[in-house]
Write a protein that holds these residues in place. Structure first.
Motif, PDB file in Angstrom:
ATOM      1  N   LYS C 234       0.810  -1.221   0.000  1.00 52.01           N
ATOM      2  CA  LYS C 234       0.000   0.000   0.000  1.00 52.01           C
ATOM      3  C   LYS C 234       0.843   1.270   0.000  1.00 52.01           C
ATOM      4  CE  LYS C 234      -3.893   2.373   1.996  1.00 52.01           C
ATOM      5  NZ  LYS C 234      -4.861   2.373   3.093  1.00 52.01           N
ATOM      6  N   SER C 235       0.983   1.798  -1.174  1.00 52.52           N
ATOM      7  CA  SER C 235       1.651   3.079  -1.337  1.00 52.52           C
ATOM      8  C   SER C 235       0.562   4.113  -1.605  1.00 52.52           C
ATOM      9  CB  SER C 235       2.620   2.998  -2.519  1.00 52.52           C
ATOM     10  OG  SER C 235       2.923   4.301  -2.965  1.00 52.52           O
ATOM     11  N   ILE C 236       0.361   4.985  -0.661  1.00 56.22           N
ATOM     12  CA  ILE C 236      -0.776   5.895  -0.716  1.00 56.22           C
ATOM     13  C   ILE C 236      -0.660   6.889  -1.866  1.00 56.22           C
ATOM     14  CG2 ILE C 236       0.013   7.761   0.765  1.00 56.22           C
ATOM     15  CD1 ILE C 236      -2.661   7.445   2.289  1.00 56.22           C
ATOM     16  N   TYR C 237       0.535   7.082  -2.389  1.00 54.55           N
ATOM     17  CA  TYR C 237       0.746   8.030  -3.486  1.00 54.55           C
ATOM     18  C   TYR C 237       0.739   7.324  -4.839  1.00 54.55           C
ATOM     19  CZ  TYR C 237       5.430   6.233  -2.697  1.00 54.55           C
ATOM     20  OH  TYR C 237       6.494   5.404  -2.505  1.00 54.55           O
ATOM     21  N   GLY C 238       0.345   6.078  -4.875  1.00 50.61           N
ATOM     22  CA  GLY C 238       0.227   5.372  -6.155  1.00 50.61           C
ATOM     23  C   GLY C 238       1.337   4.361  -6.362  1.00 50.61           C
ATOM     24  N   TYR C 239       1.268   3.741  -7.488  1.00 49.56           N
ATOM     25  CA  TYR C 239       2.180   2.642  -7.846  1.00 49.56           C
ATOM     26  C   TYR C 239       3.606   3.171  -7.911  1.00 49.56           C
ATOM     27  CZ  TYR C 239       2.731  -1.847 -10.465  1.00 49.56           C
ATOM     28  OH  TYR C 239       3.031  -3.113 -10.885  1.00 49.56           O
ATOM     29  N   ASP C 240       4.489   2.528  -7.174  1.00 47.90           N
ATOM     30  CA  ASP C 240       5.871   3.001  -7.108  1.00 47.90           C
ATOM     31  C   ASP C 240       6.767   1.894  -7.643  1.00 47.90           C
ATOM     32  OD1 ASP C 240       8.273   4.169  -6.509  1.00 47.90           O
ATOM     33  OD2 ASP C 240       7.756   4.682  -4.441  1.00 47.90           O
ATOM     34  N   GLN C 241       7.345   2.141  -8.781  1.00 49.94           N
ATOM     35  CA  GLN C 241       8.103   1.126  -9.523  1.00 49.94           C
ATOM     36  C   GLN C 241       9.422   1.730  -9.961  1.00 49.94           C
ATOM     37  OE1 GLN C 241       6.685  -2.261 -10.707  1.00 49.94           O
ATOM     38  NE2 GLN C 241       5.828  -1.721  -8.713  1.00 49.94           N
ATOM     39  N   ARG C 242      10.414   1.560  -9.126  1.00 53.47           N
ATOM     40  CA  ARG C 242      11.710   2.140  -9.454  1.00 53.47           C
ATOM     41  C   ARG C 242      12.816   1.119  -9.289  1.00 53.47           C
ATOM     42  NH1 ARG C 242      12.104   6.571  -5.204  1.00 53.47           N
ATOM     43  NH2 ARG C 242      10.557   5.242  -4.183  1.00 53.47           N
ATOM     44  N   ALA C 243      13.955   1.435  -9.858  1.00 50.84           N
ATOM     45  CA  ALA C 243      15.117   0.570  -9.677  1.00 50.84           C
ATOM     46  C   ALA C 243      16.361   1.406  -9.875  1.00 50.84           C
ATOM     47  CB  ALA C 243      15.098  -0.581 -10.688  1.00 50.84           C
ATOM     48  N   GLU C 244      17.420   0.973  -9.248  1.00 47.26           N
ATOM     49  CA  GLU C 244      18.695   1.646  -9.456  1.00 47.26           C
ATOM     50  C   GLU C 244      19.810   0.631  -9.476  1.00 47.26           C
ATOM     51  OE1 GLU C 244      21.434   5.241  -7.661  1.00 47.26           O
ATOM     52  OE2 GLU C 244      20.606   3.729  -6.340  1.00 47.26           O
ATOM     53  N   ALA C 245      20.715   0.801 -10.418  1.00 48.83           N
ATOM     54  CA  ALA C 245      21.899  -0.050 -10.496  1.00 48.83           C
ATOM     55  C   ALA C 245      23.118   0.837 -10.331  1.00 48.83           C
ATOM     56  CB  ALA C 245      21.940  -0.759 -11.845  1.00 48.83           C
ATOM     57  N   PHE C 246      24.029   0.388  -9.497  1.00 49.40           N
ATOM     58  CA  PHE C 246      25.235   1.153  -9.224  1.00 49.40           C
ATOM     59  C   PHE C 246      26.435   0.285  -9.557  1.00 49.40           C
ATOM     60  CE2 PHE C 246      28.746   1.983  -6.281  1.00 49.40           C
ATOM     61  CZ  PHE C 246      29.019   3.312  -6.586  1.00 49.40           C
ATOM     62  N   GLY C 247      27.392   0.858 -10.279  1.00 55.10           N
ATOM     63  CA  GLY C 247      28.555   0.071 -10.653  1.00 55.10           C
ATOM     64  C   GLY C 247      29.829   0.875 -10.668  1.00 55.10           C
ATOM     65  N   SER C 248      30.867   0.241 -11.162  1.00 57.21           N
ATOM     66  CA  SER C 248      32.195   0.855 -11.097  1.00 57.21           C
ATOM     67  C   SER C 248      32.316   2.092 -11.975  1.00 57.21           C
ATOM     68  CB  SER C 248      33.252  -0.169 -11.506  1.00 57.21           C
ATOM     69  OG  SER C 248      32.945  -0.708 -12.787  1.00 57.21           O
ATOM     70  N   LEU C 249      31.490   2.211 -13.003  1.00 59.98           N
ATOM     71  CA  LEU C 249      31.597   3.360 -13.908  1.00 59.98           C
ATOM     72  C   LEU C 249      30.396   4.296 -13.849  1.00 59.98           C
ATOM     73  CD1 LEU C 249      33.138   1.679 -17.065  1.00 59.98           C
ATOM     74  CD2 LEU C 249      34.294   2.917 -15.227  1.00 59.98           C
ATOM     75  N   GLY C 250      29.461   4.013 -12.980  1.00 62.40           N
ATOM     76  CA  GLY C 250      28.323   4.926 -12.887  1.00 62.40           C
ATOM     77  C   GLY C 250      27.104   4.257 -12.292  1.00 62.40           C
ATOM     78  N   ALA C 251      25.993   4.937 -12.422  1.00 62.42           N
ATOM     79  CA  ALA C 251      24.735   4.421 -11.901  1.00 62.42           C
ATOM     80  C   ALA C 251      23.637   4.733 -12.904  1.00 62.42           C
ATOM     81  CB  ALA C 251      24.402   5.049 -10.551  1.00 62.42           C
ATOM     82  N   ALA C 252      22.575   3.941 -12.849  1.00 57.90           N
ATOM     83  CA  ALA C 252      21.428   4.197 -13.719  1.00 57.90           C
ATOM     84  C   ALA C 252      20.184   3.872 -12.923  1.00 57.90           C
ATOM     85  CB  ALA C 252      21.500   3.341 -14.977  1.00 57.90           C
ATOM     86  N   GLU C 253      19.189   4.739 -13.037  1.00 57.14           N
ATOM     87  CA  GLU C 253      17.985   4.478 -12.269  1.00 57.14           C
ATOM     88  C   GLU C 253      16.752   4.691 -13.117  1.00 57.14           C
ATOM     89  OE1 GLU C 253      17.157   7.161  -8.998  1.00 57.14           O
ATOM     90  OE2 GLU C 253      18.376   8.722  -9.915  1.00 57.14           O
ATOM     91  N   VAL C 254      15.727   3.920 -12.805  1.00 53.90           N
ATOM     92  CA  VAL C 254      14.408   4.090 -13.396  1.00 53.90           C
ATOM     93  C   VAL C 254      13.535   4.833 -12.398  1.00 53.90           C
ATOM     94  CG1 VAL C 254      12.314   2.887 -14.111  1.00 53.90           C
ATOM     95  CG2 VAL C 254      14.546   2.000 -14.797  1.00 53.90           C
ATOM     96  N   LEU C 255      13.005   5.961 -12.822  1.00 56.48           N
ATOM     97  CA  LEU C 255      12.073   6.709 -11.984  1.00 56.48           C
ATOM     98  C   LEU C 255      10.635   6.333 -12.339  1.00 56.48           C
ATOM     99  CD1 LEU C 255      13.813  10.204 -12.207  1.00 56.48           C
ATOM    100  CD2 LEU C 255      14.145   8.402 -10.514  1.00 56.48           C
ATOM    101  N   ASN C 256       9.689   6.838 -11.571  1.00 55.82           N
ATOM    102  CA  ASN C 256       8.290   6.527 -11.848  1.00 55.82           C
ATOM    103  C   ASN C 256       7.775   7.196 -13.124  1.00 55.82           C
ATOM    104  OD1 ASN C 256       7.487   4.696  -9.843  1.00 55.82           O
ATOM    105  ND2 ASN C 256       7.533   6.332  -8.316  1.00 55.82           N
ATOM    106  N   HIS C 257       6.681   6.673 -13.626  1.00 56.05           N
ATOM    107  CA  HIS C 257       6.014   7.213 -14.818  1.00 56.05           C
ATOM    108  C   HIS C 257       4.750   7.932 -14.364  1.00 56.05           C
ATOM    109  CE1 HIS C 257       7.954   4.570 -18.133  1.00 56.05           C
ATOM    110  NE2 HIS C 257       8.757   4.640 -17.092  1.00 56.05           N
ATOM    111  N   TYR C 258       4.427   9.014 -15.059  1.00 53.98           N
ATOM    112  CA  TYR C 258       3.311   9.864 -14.652  1.00 53.98           C
ATOM    113  C   TYR C 258       2.283   9.998 -15.776  1.00 53.98           C
ATOM    114  CZ  TYR C 258       5.998  11.046 -10.554  1.00 53.98           C
ATOM    115  OH  TYR C 258       6.676  10.955  -9.378  1.00 53.98           O
ATOM    116  N   PRO C 259       1.049  10.271 -15.412  1.00 52.44           N
ATOM    117  CA  PRO C 259       0.013  10.427 -16.436  1.00 52.44           C
ATOM    118  C   PRO C 259       0.170  11.721 -17.232  1.00 52.44           C
ATOM    119  CG  PRO C 259      -0.890  10.850 -14.252  1.00 52.44           C
ATOM    120  CD  PRO C 259       0.499  10.352 -14.056  1.00 52.44           C
ATOM    121  N   ASN C 260       0.882  12.672 -16.676  1.00 50.54           N
ATOM    122  CA  ASN C 260       1.150  13.899 -17.421  1.00 50.54           C
ATOM    123  C   ASN C 260       2.451  14.498 -16.910  1.00 50.54           C
ATOM    124  OD1 ASN C 260       0.668  15.886 -15.204  1.00 50.54           O
ATOM    125  ND2 ASN C 260      -1.395  15.062 -15.312  1.00 50.54           N
TER     126      ASN C 260
END
Lengths: 338, 338, 338, 338
Positions: C234-260
């Motif tokens: 139960k996330s009261i602010y809506g569906y929360d679907q994120r991920a982050e990968a961290f490595g030796s040369l950097g990081a990359a993350e997926v943020l949430n998607h919005y209707p607008n």
């Protein structure tokens, strides 16, 4: 090297900002005297920042042989006269914007400075803000290629008091003048033509004072770029200070600065606190760097980074904007500045 | 209810977008015929989207008694004539923007539509984009109070081919017309006066064709708000479609849309991929919703959400912008549109 | 090529998602039959998506010689049996996650698939989301160097109904299994060890059902990376679907998607609407691409992009997480999966 | 009130930070003496910040009757002894983290402080950062409801030199200890159990020194919340200092801080500069506020905002993390801290 000995003329809002900055963050200068026609303001400022000499007569401060330089933070209509006096007294000068409300008075003041051979720096502090400086660097270094469009948003959180408005010279000379300087600074080009829309949308006392509180100003630059500045005296969500440059190889924009980097999510959506409230918060760092640059210019006998000519150029654009608003047509800056 | 039977006139870029949208995402209509003077284009489109009837003569398509409606996606200079023919044939009409390159032709077309009592919807698809719709809703609901300033940025990733430019009517009629409509839609107000700056900064073939590729257009709205639109035919970082409304109680802005929500951090800084590349990607959803709205209006016998009057009003602003550019002065829309 | 003829088993929430996706967006397949023990649900689904054959007996659907493939969207505890039946009937199989609640049942089902030589794809739809796919690509291409840490956040807007919870296998098998698959997919590595914290913080009916609603799961990957998954029902602010990968040369993350992409600023701060509400909105595109990939694999006789082995591997991790929670210690996946 | 007279023990990296902060930004204290076994470091620090007394013997500094307080910034293994000496000399004490490498030494030091009745503040500066303070306030005020999950990311831009690593006590005691304190501070709850994964992924000299450079630590709080901390000694994109709290009514997160708010868009995508590089930049403001809080506590005779007990509690968690890593199992903090 001993610290630069500075006299402060004007203990109002911006005078206090400089006094606090120098007292708390600048080691290479000391404010030894403060003068303000309002004795209470002068004394309060002196007490708060440990300034030994207090006066209600700026002329006496200017004459003090123990001072190397003056900061002119008094009402705009007194700037030019104090510049002339200070120049004659051999003081280096930091003067808040604008130098004067007319080009004639400006030119007289600049001539006095030139004759005296003192340094003059004009208070366009935003040039010293790390974000705007970074944007300038991006443009100057060609990171966005040739500049096509420049956009500046500058909105205050609340209008100044009616008394201030009356002596201010109006929105273009008092407020947008920062943006005209920013436009010249960012573009690296002169502004040739101005078209201004303006209205009093917010506060009837502003229109009663013959001024506007909302403006949209279009610029044509010498380098062929176009510019748009939008201003409001009242942004209910706080100080809004942004800019965007668009060119042949990309775009760069300055976003607002915030007091914290906290994002709050709840049943009503995603939120963050308002941006930094006003210039004292938003441009804190720029004020320090601006004064340090002035001190450095004086101590190392170099040209200050914002000159009298910069002050004059921004004023000329502001005057062209005034005429454009009055005559409802685009006005070439050369029309008002022979 | 049986699906609406549609004939598609014009199998070029935007015709293909509508054909694909209807074939893949719209159940309530079917394209039964396609006509394009370019036979190859017509056939390719028919094959790709399973359209049974192909023709090189739009007039024959319009006369087909098995069709309920036509989508006019042919070159701009043919729109008005096809509207008149279709109206006479009793077809409902969806027509791409602009209706025509002159107000006279537009008025003739609208009169024909009116006489025939058919529906006409003009292709201002951006009104159907969820972000711009949300911005409109914020303004209309008073979330930002009284509107003071409106800003629209609209930059294409790359200029169209020279041939297209020549028949397009120029940047104001072909490209900025979307933004003029957006300005009317968002503000809920008519545009009274226009001041346009324009230049060919990008591509010499564009100035050879007598057109511009870069523009900054200032608007004065009937409700007292000011507006600024900036356009470029070439944004190297992709399609840039933003807007901001500022008012007495707040501001609301539409940011760009991206193909993914991935942020990459490395030794060179923080990065994300370019925004969605062009209109086919960015406005995919709006095209579907636009067509569905047209179908709904026809099937339920209601006024389409974007009318012929909307098409005419945007054209009038574009013509005023053309005159402003030519005469280097602000032009009242009433000057070009009695 | 004629469209793939599909039978749908299960007309519940996820079955409806697939039915709508295929009906509205996928041209290369057609759902010809739907079966659900709940006759009303089956009929409603058939009507809404124009499915000609309706049944309450999945076994009959499976036996229908006119079908090429089945989509198994029935309750989890029926998946394995239907897979076996469908495999015996020579149907290709798309099955929702998890394949079964035990490795034994999973292995029997996979053996049946293998014997029959049919295709089996497991419903880990998030692999087909453009953002997660982009993150996977960044990792696989070495954009962030060697992977050190992976973080996945997966929170639902609201818990499922109690009845669903009871048959679901619990949070690890029903919900976190998506994240276990995502962890394998993103890292390109197997999970060797799991340590799980879990609690019922939200809804007493969940703990009454012997389940948890909040979890924090630590992973040790075969490639040496560490991982953390956090889940909430139960996330009261809506569906929360994120991920982050961290490595030796950097990081990359997926943020949430919005209707607008609208940002609203007012006296209370800066705001935006909640993210896309739940999986039907957030993963709309992934469902389409997932089904298209399945169809492509069947039609071109290739290995589906998510295999039975992938389904089994994620289940094994989920079972290890269950044991870890029960025994309050890190559990090697090999302990539960010989 | 006369400024607090401070002696600085240790003129290394963090000692320099405090010296600069006090010299440039804090009016209510003055550093009158600096001591460092490395004479060159002591002299350089004295010269740079106008400190009149220089010494290589911290014991002599502690004995100086003209000092009110000491800042202990020497290597960790000397902290406890100096605390005891300073307490006996009646000096108030600000000590960098951790107090000591063992609970026994910590307890002896705290007992000495208690006997002497002097103030002791421990250098958990991040509590004074405006963003983390805002997050704490959101949690404490119930803005996110009951806390379910807490996540802290703490990654340095580059590992410290091998010599530093050897005396540091290792990643948990030297680096993650900040995060353990932050976890206690943000949650308002004690940590009851720890499970730690750790590895040397970056720099062989770190594993040669018996230390790790990468960690993922799971926490179980007394209030029922779960926590995850991830650490790396080398984040190639700069200092990464984030946190997120998730609860029954919402979530709140701290994002990174940047040197400017400039976004650059070009053919390669959308970019911004790296975050503030390291603690000297990122936590500049927190160091000032931390020292001011210490001075205020001394001058107004109040409990410092970060106590010896806070220092001890964070150390106990760090020791539990060490044991967890060694024994590959979750460890209750009570196991290491009777």
């Amino acid at each position: 090297m001993p610290p630069l000995r500075i006299g402060l003329i004007g203990a109002g809002r911006i005078g206090q900002v400089h006094a606090a900055t120098i007292a708390q963050r600048v080691r290479s200068a000391r404010i030894l005297a403060v003068a303000d026609a309002n004795e209470g303001a002068a004394c309060a400022c002196a007490e708060q920042h440990n300034i030994p000499i207090v006066s209600t007569e700026p002329e006496r401060l200017i004459a003090d042989p123990n001072l190397d330089a003056v900061l002119i933070c008094s009402p705009t209509d007194t700037h030019a006269a104090y510049i002339e006096l200070a120049a004659q007294a051999g003081k280096h000068i930091f003067c808040e914007k604008p130098i004067a409300l007319t080009l004639e008075a400006t030119d007289r003041a600049l001539a006095a400075v030139s004759r005296a051979g003192v340094k003059l720096q004009v208070g366009f502090n935003r040039r010293f803000d790390p974000s705007f400086e970074r944007l300038r660097r991006a443009i100057a270094a060609g990171e966005i290629g040739e500049l096509h469009l420049l956009r500046i948003t500058s909105r205050d959180p609340a209008p100044p008091p009616p008394d201030y408005v009356k002596a201010s010279g109006g929105l273009f000379l008092d407020m947008a003048i920062h943006d005209f300087d920013m436009a010249r600074y960012l573009s690296g080009s002169e502004i040739e033509e101005v078209y201004a829309l303006g209205a009093a949308r917010i506060d009837p006392t502003i229109s009663d004072a013959g001024d506007i509180d909302t403006a949209l100003i279009t610029l044509r630059f010498a380098n062929g770029a176009f510019g748009a500045i939008d201003n409001s005296r009242k942004s209910i969500y706080g100080y809004d200070q942004r800019a965007e440059a668009f060119g042949s190889l990309g775009a760069a924009e300055v976003l607002n600065h915030y007091p914290n980097q906290v994002i709050l999510s709840n049943a009503a959506g995603i939120h963050r606190d308002q941006p930094l409230h006003f210039f004292m918060q938003r441009y804190l760092e720029s004020y320090q760097r601006e004064i340090e640059a002035f001190i450095r210019a004086v101590l190392s006998n170099e040209l200050p980074p914002v000159t009298g000519a910069d002050g004059r150029a921004a004023l000329a654009v502001a005057l062209a904007a005034q005429r454009s608003l009055a005559e409802r047509r685009p006005v070439r800056v050369a029309e008002v500045s022979q």
